[in-house]
Scaffold this active site. Structure first.
Site, mmCIF file in Angstrom:
data_model
loop_
_atom_site.group_PDB
_atom_site.id
_atom_site.type_symbol
_atom_site.label_atom_id
_atom_site.label_comp_id
_atom_site.label_asym_id
_atom_site.label_seq_id
_atom_site.Cartn_x
_atom_site.Cartn_y
_atom_site.Cartn_z
ATOM 1 C CE LYS A 91 -4.094 -2.302 2.341
ATOM 2 N NZ LYS A 91 -4.969 -2.068 3.156
ATOM 3 C CE1 TYR A 138 -9.446 -2.924 -0.163
ATOM 4 C CE2 TYR A 138 -8.418 -0.967 -0.867
ATOM 5 C CZ TYR A 138 -8.428 -2.100 -0.080
ATOM 6 O OH TYR A 138 -7.201 -2.414 0.388
ATOM 7 C CG ASN A 157 -3.672 -2.220 6.930
ATOM 8 O OD1 ASN A 157 -3.628 -1.672 5.676
ATOM 9 N ND2 ASN A 157 -4.826 -2.945 7.122
ATOM 10 C CG HIS A 167 -5.390 -6.331 -0.392
ATOM 11 N ND1 HIS A 167 -6.631 -6.076 0.315
ATOM 12 C CD2 HIS A 167 -5.468 -7.163 -1.361
ATOM 13 C CE1 HIS A 167 -7.441 -6.966 -0.236
ATOM 14 N NE2 HIS A 167 -6.751 -7.585 -1.594
ATOM 15 C CD GLU A 204 -8.923 -9.017 -3.293
ATOM 16 O OE1 GLU A 204 -7.950 -9.426 -3.218
ATOM 17 O OE2 GLU A 204 -9.825 -8.577 -2.636
HETATM 18 P P1 ADP Z 1 -8.257 -6.801 5.633
HETATM 19 O O1 ADP Z 1 -7.122 -6.018 4.567
HETATM 20 O O2 ADP Z 1 -7.356 -7.293 6.813
HETATM 21 O O3 ADP Z 1 -8.820 -7.740 4.738
HETATM 22 P P2 ADP Z 1 -10.734 -5.742 5.597
HETATM 23 O O4 ADP Z 1 -11.133 -6.133 4.302
HETATM 24 O O5 ADP Z 1 -11.731 -5.697 6.756
HETATM 25 O O6 ADP Z 1 -9.188 -5.919 6.217
HETATM 26 O O7 ADP Z 1 -10.646 -3.995 5.365
HETATM 27 C C1 ADP Z 1 -9.921 -3.471 4.143
HETATM 28 C C2 ADP Z 1 -8.986 -2.442 4.435
HETATM 29 O O8 ADP Z 1 -9.736 -1.292 4.703
HETATM 30 C C3 ADP Z 1 -8.147 -2.598 5.645
HETATM 31 O O9 ADP Z 1 -6.849 -3.445 5.052
HETATM 32 C C4 ADP Z 1 -7.668 -1.350 5.838
HETATM 33 O O10 ADP Z 1 -6.807 -0.590 5.048
HETATM 34 C C5 ADP Z 1 -9.092 -0.697 5.904
HETATM 35 N N1 ADP Z 1 -9.947 -0.444 7.130
HETATM 36 C C6 ADP Z 1 -10.378 -1.490 7.732
HETATM 37 N N2 ADP Z 1 -11.260 -1.374 8.869
HETATM 38 C C7 ADP Z 1 -10.971 0.031 8.910
HETATM 39 C C8 ADP Z 1 -11.271 1.035 9.927
HETATM 40 N N3 ADP Z 1 -12.137 0.415 10.941
HETATM 41 N N4 ADP Z 1 -11.175 2.262 9.919
HETATM 42 C C9 ADP Z 1 -10.118 2.635 8.659
HETATM 43 N N5 ADP Z 1 -9.851 1.884 7.856
HETATM 44 C C10 ADP Z 1 -10.281 0.499 8.046
HETATM 45 MG MG MG Z 2 -10.379 -7.630 3.188
#
Ligand code: ADP
Ligand code: MG
Length: 138
Positions: free
Chosen positions: A11, A51, A114, A117, A128
């Protein structure tokens, strides 16, 4: 376990902080193969389409803003159980809850920024990978 393909994204936060090489090294050290790789700056429609499952979530706008603020590295990874393996190497969504030594623990700043992805299931991986590597032979 079957040989799988999964989509990985380094990212914008991790690219900005010069962590591309370290993350690719962690992928390879885990025994995963980089089958395709491309650096790109996502457009807003590209990020929104990627997304779309999160479009009703309160953080959707913030997520799209973040994912489009700078370049990302897209990769198709392959290996035995690649989907779960890459998610294990990445760690929990929230870096504060991620295990020591994981990508998100080492390079993530918060639950939004974070560092990486990874696809979460067979169907999402297929969607994806084809989203960013259309025509790629699955
Ligand atoms: P992952 O990436 O671990 O699969 P999710 O699919 O739940 O997690 O969420 C997609 C992305 O959205 C996360 O990697 C993060 O960048 C963002 N995200 C998730 N939850 C939050 C939140 N509560 N606040 C801000 N950004 C979030
Ligand atoms: Mg996810």
């Amino acid at each position: 376990m079957a040989v799988e393909r999964t989509l990985s994204i380094i990212k914008p936060d991790a690219v900005e902080q010069n962590h591309i090489g370290e993350i690719v090294a962690m992928i390879e050290a885990a025994g995963l193969k980089v089958k395709a790789m491309r650096m790109t700056h996502l457009s807003r429609p590209q990020a929104e389409g990627f997304y779309y499952v999160h479009k009703e979530r309160p953080f959707f706008g913030e997520l799209v803003e973040f994912m489009t603020r700078g370049p990302v590295v897209l990769m198709c990874l392959e290996g035995e159980g690649a989907i779960a393996k890459w998610r294990e190497v990445m760690g929990a969504t929230n870096p504060a809850e991620a295990a020591e030594g994981t990508v998100r623990k080492r390079f993530g700043s918060n639950i939004g920024e974070n560092a990486s992805h990874g696809s979460d299931a067979t169907e999402t991986a297929a969607f994806e990978v084809s989203y960013f590597f259309p025509g790629y032979d699955l």
